[in-house]
Design an enzyme around this catalytic site. Sequence first.
Site, PDB file in Angstrom:
ATOM      1  N   GLY A 165     127.547  -3.942   5.150  1.00 46.78           N
ATOM      2  CA  GLY A 165     128.964  -4.222   5.009  1.00 46.78           C
ATOM      3  C   GLY A 165     129.790  -3.197   4.262  1.00 46.78           C
ATOM      4  N   CYS A 181     122.821   5.241   0.938  1.00 46.06           N
ATOM      5  CA  CYS A 181     123.592   4.452   1.907  1.00 46.06           C
ATOM      6  C   CYS A 181     124.713   3.662   1.214  1.00 46.06           C
ATOM      7  CB  CYS A 181     122.655   3.557   2.702  1.00 46.06           C
ATOM      8  SG  CYS A 181     123.392   2.948   4.245  1.00 46.06           S
ATOM      9  N   LEU A 182     124.636   2.334   1.151  1.00 47.53           N
ATOM     10  CA  LEU A 182     125.666   1.563   0.454  1.00 47.53           C
ATOM     11  C   LEU A 182     125.728   1.968  -1.014  1.00 47.53           C
ATOM     12  CD1 LEU A 182     127.754  -0.772   0.860  1.00 47.53           C
ATOM     13  CD2 LEU A 182     126.004  -2.299  -0.047  1.00 47.53           C
ATOM     14  N   GLY A 226     128.362   1.951   8.593  1.00 47.58           N
ATOM     15  CA  GLY A 226     129.642   1.860   9.285  1.00 47.58           C
ATOM     16  C   GLY A 226     130.796   2.370   8.454  1.00 47.58           C
ATOM     17  N   TYR A 227     130.509   2.751   7.202  1.00 49.32           N
ATOM     18  CA  TYR A 227     131.531   3.264   6.290  1.00 49.32           C
ATOM     19  C   TYR A 227     131.117   4.646   5.802  1.00 49.32           C
ATOM     20  CZ  TYR A 227     133.594  -1.380   6.240  1.00 49.32           C
ATOM     21  OH  TYR A 227     134.193  -2.551   6.625  1.00 49.32           O
ATOM     22  N   HIS A 275     119.084   7.936   5.148  1.00 49.53           N
ATOM     23  CA  HIS A 275     117.895   7.271   4.604  1.00 49.53           C
ATOM     24  C   HIS A 275     116.726   8.254   4.541  1.00 49.53           C
ATOM     25  CE1 HIS A 275     119.048   2.936   4.520  1.00 49.53           C
ATOM     26  NE2 HIS A 275     119.999   3.391   5.320  1.00 49.53           N
ATOM     27  N   GLU A 301     113.860   7.812   3.377  1.00 54.53           N
ATOM     28  CA  GLU A 301     112.593   7.113   3.629  1.00 54.53           C
ATOM     29  C   GLU A 301     112.324   6.883   5.110  1.00 54.53           C
ATOM     30  OE1 GLU A 301     115.471   3.864   4.165  1.00 54.53           O
ATOM     31  OE2 GLU A 301     115.359   5.603   2.854  1.00 54.53           O
TER      32      GLU A 301
END
Length: 351
Positions: free
Chosen positions: A221, A246-247, A290-291, A331, A333
């Site tokens: 999100g 990531c986030l 998505g961001y 990522h 990993e």
Amino acid sequence: MKGIIYLEDGTVFYGTGFGKEGNEFGEIVFNTSMTGYQEILTDPSYAGQIINMTYPLIGNYGVNESVNQSKCVYAKGFIVKNIDENPSNYTSEINIDQMLKNMGVVGVFGVDTRSITKKIRSYGTMKCIISNGELSIEELKKMMDASNIVDDYVNTVSTKEIIHIAGNGNKVAVMDFGIKNDIIENLKERQCDITIFPYDTDYNEILNINPDGIFLSNGPGDPKSIPEAIENVKKLIGKRPMFGICLGHQIIALASGGNTYKLKYGHRGGNHGIYDVQRDKAYITAQNHGYAVDEESVLENGMIITHRNLNDGTVEGMKHKSIPLFSVQFHPEGAPGPTDTTYLFDQFVNL
């Protein structure tokens, strides 16, 4: 069992249902990976989304529980061109249809997934209903009109309690926004003593364990949907070495005074090229977001860009000029995808 993909613009694709029988609403996204469907499905970052696979053959090597990235599937649906219900692999335990049934995920196969992907690329990510139940098109339209995309799933996927994984090395505090198992495995391989905290844990509680470093995980999100986490990270920056993926990368940007924005259709797959500015080297990476981070906003707040996306030039990595703080959008990993950039975990534990 009839399967239907009903898109926000009214486009309908007909196929055959598999997995759980039912109707689910979500944001439709596409993934360009050729393998790793099991890791993709169990990645918490896909919470609330309907995954459309561009590669046409899915399920060929079956399903093995040991490679799951979490305990369940948070995605709302799975769309593929062809499924293999009789996989050939000595490690296979069940087929993809049985996995979706076990995990409660609606699936549809036999549709033109490349056509769906082209539509998403033109229109952007959109609302979607995946159905293999008995609803008519009119009923699906009513369901669509009454539904809205939710970009706040971190509370759903984050741990609800503090988890300790003993190790002999550096003490690492993990802020869990939906962490993948292979990230934990990479920290364990480096002998880290790991404590995983719920995403909204107060910064004082994290500092109370006296960690050597703080890690911010991936997750689903919009990063702006968890302001409490951003505020805590603001207070943690500079207190200990920090690494985000990531986030976690996006949250570091926001906590540092930068900004983020939504991409038209995101980056999802195991074959995304990035450029490492400092090493003057290109890598193929796994991505699922998505961001993105707004470059100018982080440059104004003490950051240096360390990695760029080779397709659209977006920020894929950054570090602070003067404090031990860095993050990447991709990522390292893999899971699924290349692991050529796992050197970043070494960089973290050596800060």
